[in-house]
Write a protein that holds these residues in place. Structure first.
Motif, PDB file in Angstrom:
ATOM      1  N   ASP A   1      -5.061  37.877 -55.039  1.00  0.00           N
ATOM      2  CA  ASP A   1      -4.129  38.340 -56.066  1.00  0.00           C
ATOM      3  C   ASP A   1      -4.803  39.278 -57.063  1.00  0.00           C
ATOM      4  O   ASP A   1      -4.245  40.286 -57.487  1.00  0.00           O
ATOM      5  CB  ASP A   1      -3.533  37.137 -56.810  1.00  0.00           C
ATOM      6  CG  ASP A   1      -2.417  36.462 -56.035  1.00  0.00           C
ATOM      7  OD1 ASP A   1      -1.986  37.033 -54.996  1.00  0.00           O
ATOM      8  OD2 ASP A   1      -1.975  35.371 -56.441  1.00  0.00           O
ATOM      9  N   SER A   2      -6.046  38.926 -57.443  1.00  0.00           N
ATOM     10  CA  SER A   2      -6.757  39.757 -58.417  1.00  0.00           C
ATOM     11  C   SER A   2      -7.098  41.119 -57.839  1.00  0.00           C
ATOM     12  O   SER A   2      -7.080  42.124 -58.535  1.00  0.00           O
ATOM     13  CB  SER A   2      -8.017  39.043 -58.880  1.00  0.00           C
ATOM     14  OG  SER A   2      -8.912  38.816 -57.792  1.00  0.00           O
ATOM     15  N   ARG A   3      -7.396  41.173 -56.511  1.00  0.00           N
ATOM     16  CA  ARG A   3      -7.696  42.452 -55.880  1.00  0.00           C
ATOM     17  C   ARG A   3      -6.460  43.342 -55.806  1.00  0.00           C
ATOM     18  O   ARG A   3      -6.545  44.565 -55.931  1.00  0.00           O
ATOM     19  CB  ARG A   3      -8.241  42.214 -54.468  1.00  0.00           C
ATOM     20  CG  ARG A   3      -9.652  41.650 -54.448  1.00  0.00           C
ATOM     21  CD  ARG A   3     -10.025  41.183 -53.058  1.00  0.00           C
ATOM     22  NE  ARG A   3     -11.310  40.502 -53.042  1.00  0.00           N
ATOM     23  CZ  ARG A   3     -11.754  39.775 -52.031  1.00  0.00           C
ATOM     24  NH1 ARG A   3     -10.977  39.613 -50.941  1.00  0.00           N
ATOM     25  NH2 ARG A   3     -12.933  39.179 -52.091  1.00  0.00           N
ATOM     26  N   LYS A   4      -5.297  42.727 -55.586  1.00  0.00           N
ATOM     27  CA  LYS A   4      -4.046  43.489 -55.516  1.00  0.00           C
ATOM     28  C   LYS A   4      -3.721  44.132 -56.859  1.00  0.00           C
ATOM     29  O   LYS A   4      -3.115  45.205 -56.919  1.00  0.00           O
ATOM     30  CB  LYS A   4      -2.883  42.584 -55.094  1.00  0.00           C
ATOM     31  CG  LYS A   4      -2.957  42.140 -53.648  1.00  0.00           C
ATOM     32  CD  LYS A   4      -1.798  41.204 -53.318  1.00  0.00           C
ATOM     33  CE  LYS A   4      -1.864  40.700 -51.875  1.00  0.00           C
ATOM     34  NZ  LYS A   4      -0.785  39.747 -51.581  1.00  0.00           N
ATOM     35  N   LYS A   5      -4.116  43.470 -57.954  1.00  0.00           N
ATOM     36  CA  LYS A   5      -3.800  43.990 -59.283  1.00  0.00           C
ATOM     37  C   LYS A   5      -4.707  45.132 -59.702  1.00  0.00           C
ATOM     38  O   LYS A   5      -4.420  45.860 -60.645  1.00  0.00           O
ATOM     39  CB  LYS A   5      -3.903  42.850 -60.305  1.00  0.00           C
ATOM     40  CG  LYS A   5      -2.834  41.779 -60.124  1.00  0.00           C
ATOM     41  CD  LYS A   5      -3.035  40.638 -61.108  1.00  0.00           C
ATOM     42  CE  LYS A   5      -1.994  39.546 -60.893  1.00  0.00           C
ATOM     43  NZ  LYS A   5      -2.183  38.405 -61.820  1.00  0.00           N
ATOM     44  N   LEU A   6      -5.850  45.272 -59.016  1.00  0.00           N
ATOM     45  CA  LEU A   6      -6.803  46.339 -59.358  1.00  0.00           C
ATOM     46  C   LEU A   6      -6.293  47.713 -58.914  1.00  0.00           C
ATOM     47  O   LEU A   6      -5.613  47.853 -57.933  1.00  0.00           O
ATOM     48  CB  LEU A   6      -8.158  46.044 -58.718  1.00  0.00           C
ATOM     49  CG  LEU A   6      -8.887  44.803 -59.227  1.00  0.00           C
ATOM     50  CD1 LEU A   6     -10.163  44.584 -58.447  1.00  0.00           C
ATOM     51  CD2 LEU A   6      -9.180  44.907 -60.722  1.00  0.00           C
TER      52      LEU A   6
ATOM     53  N   ILE B   1      -8.736  26.951 -50.698  1.00  0.00           N
ATOM     54  CA  ILE B   1      -7.633  27.851 -50.350  1.00  0.00           C
ATOM     55  C   ILE B   1      -7.079  28.508 -51.608  1.00  0.00           C
ATOM     56  O   ILE B   1      -6.782  29.710 -51.625  1.00  0.00           O
ATOM     57  CB  ILE B   1      -6.519  27.078 -49.612  1.00  0.00           C
ATOM     58  CG1 ILE B   1      -7.033  26.554 -48.265  1.00  0.00           C
ATOM     59  CG2 ILE B   1      -5.287  27.961 -49.396  1.00  0.00           C
ATOM     60  CD1 ILE B   1      -6.071  25.609 -47.566  1.00  0.00           C
ATOM     61  N   ARG B   2      -6.937  27.739 -52.670  1.00  0.00           N
ATOM     62  CA  ARG B   2      -6.424  28.264 -53.939  1.00  0.00           C
ATOM     63  C   ARG B   2      -7.354  29.343 -54.491  1.00  0.00           C
ATOM     64  O   ARG B   2      -6.905  30.385 -54.986  1.00  0.00           O
ATOM     65  CB  ARG B   2      -6.281  27.117 -54.943  1.00  0.00           C
ATOM     66  CG  ARG B   2      -5.826  27.549 -56.338  1.00  0.00           C
ATOM     67  CD  ARG B   2      -5.639  26.311 -57.219  1.00  0.00           C
ATOM     68  NE  ARG B   2      -5.268  26.680 -58.573  1.00  0.00           N
ATOM     69  CZ  ARG B   2      -6.152  26.913 -59.550  1.00  0.00           C
ATOM     70  NH1 ARG B   2      -7.456  26.809 -59.300  1.00  0.00           N
ATOM     71  NH2 ARG B   2      -5.738  27.231 -60.764  1.00  0.00           N
ATOM     72  N   LYS B   3      -8.643  29.103 -54.399  1.00  0.00           N
ATOM     73  CA  LYS B   3      -9.627  30.073 -54.908  1.00  0.00           C
ATOM     74  C   LYS B   3      -9.522  31.394 -54.154  1.00  0.00           C
ATOM     75  O   LYS B   3      -9.533  32.474 -54.760  1.00  0.00           O
ATOM     76  CB  LYS B   3     -11.034  29.489 -54.774  1.00  0.00           C
ATOM     77  CG  LYS B   3     -12.124  30.373 -55.382  1.00  0.00           C
ATOM     78  CD  LYS B   3     -13.482  29.697 -55.282  1.00  0.00           C
ATOM     79  CE  LYS B   3     -14.570  30.572 -55.897  1.00  0.00           C
ATOM     80  NZ  LYS B   3     -15.912  29.908 -55.823  1.00  0.00           N
ATOM     81  N   LYS B   4      -9.402  31.320 -52.828  1.00  0.00           N
ATOM     82  CA  LYS B   4      -9.258  32.538 -52.025  1.00  0.00           C
ATOM     83  C   LYS B   4      -7.961  33.265 -52.370  1.00  0.00           C
ATOM     84  O   LYS B   4      -7.926  34.501 -52.428  1.00  0.00           O
ATOM     85  CB  LYS B   4      -9.286  32.194 -50.534  1.00  0.00           C
ATOM     86  CG  LYS B   4     -10.639  31.762 -50.016  1.00  0.00           C
ATOM     87  CD  LYS B   4     -10.585  31.456 -48.525  1.00  0.00           C
ATOM     88  CE  LYS B   4     -11.926  31.003 -47.996  1.00  0.00           C
ATOM     89  NZ  LYS B   4     -11.867  30.679 -46.538  1.00  0.00           N
ATOM     90  N   GLY B   5      -6.893  32.500 -52.591  1.00  0.00           N
ATOM     91  CA  GLY B   5      -5.615  33.102 -52.945  1.00  0.00           C
ATOM     92  C   GLY B   5      -5.680  33.838 -54.265  1.00  0.00           C
ATOM     93  O   GLY B   5      -5.135  34.943 -54.400  1.00  0.00           O
ATOM     94  N   HIS B   6      -6.362  33.257 -55.257  1.00  0.00           N
ATOM     95  CA  HIS B   6      -6.520  33.908 -56.556  1.00  0.00           C
ATOM     96  C   HIS B   6      -7.320  35.195 -56.426  1.00  0.00           C
ATOM     97  O   HIS B   6      -7.026  36.205 -57.089  1.00  0.00           O
ATOM     98  CB  HIS B   6      -7.207  32.964 -57.540  1.00  0.00           C
ATOM     99  CG  HIS B   6      -6.267  32.016 -58.219  1.00  0.00           C
ATOM    100  ND1 HIS B   6      -5.191  32.439 -58.963  1.00  0.00           N
ATOM    101  CD2 HIS B   6      -6.241  30.659 -58.259  1.00  0.00           C
ATOM    102  CE1 HIS B   6      -4.547  31.392 -59.451  1.00  0.00           C
ATOM    103  NE2 HIS B   6      -5.152  30.293 -59.015  1.00  0.00           N
TER     104      HIS B   6
END
Length: 315
Positions: free
Chosen positions: A310-315, A302-307
């Motif tokens: 988050d990384s996609r939102k920052k792109l 779950i943590r991996k999917k959440g990260h």
């Protein structure tokens, strides 16, 4: 019979203990069947004509509001989104036109003290017989404790612990005077079924507080006619749980609320949805180390999917 008499005494004693164990298990199953499927629900209007629900605009809280209205209770709905509160109250009035509804906008993470004063003023003079303490927050996704920022830490404690505690204090005084009432606090099955809840440490700790708080109040006030209960759901398809669809073991909010209503006024701690109680029973048979290792892997995924999100939102 002769065969039994020929057995040594210690063997007969072991057979007797085995029979008692089987009988105990059989009686437990019968009791479970009665509670889940046959036990009649209590008449909730005997507690009072009004029910107060926190967090009623989504998920379990919203489903509770509809279920309580269907039982003929008037509602005090406390939430932070005025538009959603209006939508929920309008929908309930459209379905149950005799239901009186009062709404209050309270953000438990910001203006809690002001909100508590507002709740006091609103329910003054109302026969509030049932309180559903449903409001709560969790992590956006699984994370290690050192990754929990200060805002999330404060919100979890303020909403889950302080909010539930103070709202309970607001309604309890009038219940004591009337010598009747029911308080339902929504905990989490993870605090009981799982030996630990890794990567959700603070959330699990706040819900463990709710469980203990409820149990103590149950003992303190049961002779005053007040039924205090902590409900411990497992998987429910809500926004907070990030589960989108219900299934055999994942309850829908409506399905959970229908089951939960039937438990009000009975046990101080319960898991109302029947498949959740089955999971609880199976989990209790497994070694804690096995459950902890499995759940840690789930939470790391779950943590991996959440990260990644988050990384996609920052792109």
């Amino acid at each position: 019979m002769e065969t039994l008499k020929s057995q040594p005494l210690w063997m007969l004693f072991l057979l007797f203990l085995g029979f008692l164990s089987l009988l105990k298990s059989f009686l437990k199953i019968l009791n479970w069947v009665f509670i889940v499927f046959l036990r009649p629900p209590k008449n909730l209007k005997k507690y009072g004509s009004w029910a107060l629900v926190t967090g009623p605009t989504d998920g379990i809280g919203k489903a509770f509001a509809f279920q309580l209205a269907s039982k003929g209770l008037n509602l005090v709905l406390v939430g932070r989104n005025p538009d959603k509160l209006k939508d929920v109250s309008d929908t309930i009035r459209g379905k149950f036109n005799q239901t009186q509804i009062k709404t209050m906008v309270v953000d438990f993470s910001h203006d809690l003290d002001q909100g508590i004063d507002k709740i006091k003023e609103t329910i003054d003079g109302l026969d509030v017989g049932i309180l559903i303490n449903n409001v709560g927050v969790s992590y956006p996704y699984a994370r290690f404790f050192h990754e929990v920022d200060d805002k999330l830490l404060c919100d979890l404690i303020r909403v889950n612990v302080e909010g539930t505690t103070k709202v309970t204090g607001v309604v309890l005084g009038a219940m004591i005077k009337r010598k009747k009432g029911a308080i339902v606090n929504i905990g989490s099955g993870a605090t009981v079924v799982l030996p630990s809840d890794p990567l959700y440490a603070l959330y699990a700790a706040t819900k463990a507080y709710i469980d203990q708080f409820s149990r103590c109040l149950y003992v303190e006030y049961k002779k005053s006619g007040i039924d205090v209960q902590c409900q411990l759901p497992l998987y429910v398809a809500t926004k907070m749980s990030s589960l989108r669809r219900s299934s055999f073991f994942i309850a829908s909010p409506d399905g959970y609320a229908r089951a939960a209503i039937r438990y009000i006024g009975y046990e101080p701690r319960c898991t109302p949805y029947w498949t959740h109680s089955v999971l609880w029973a199976f989990a209790s048979l497994l070694p804690e180390s096995v459950i902890e290792a499995w759940w840690l892997r789930v939470c790391l995924a779950i943590r991996k999917k959440g990260h990644l999100k988050d990384s996609r939102k920052k792109l």
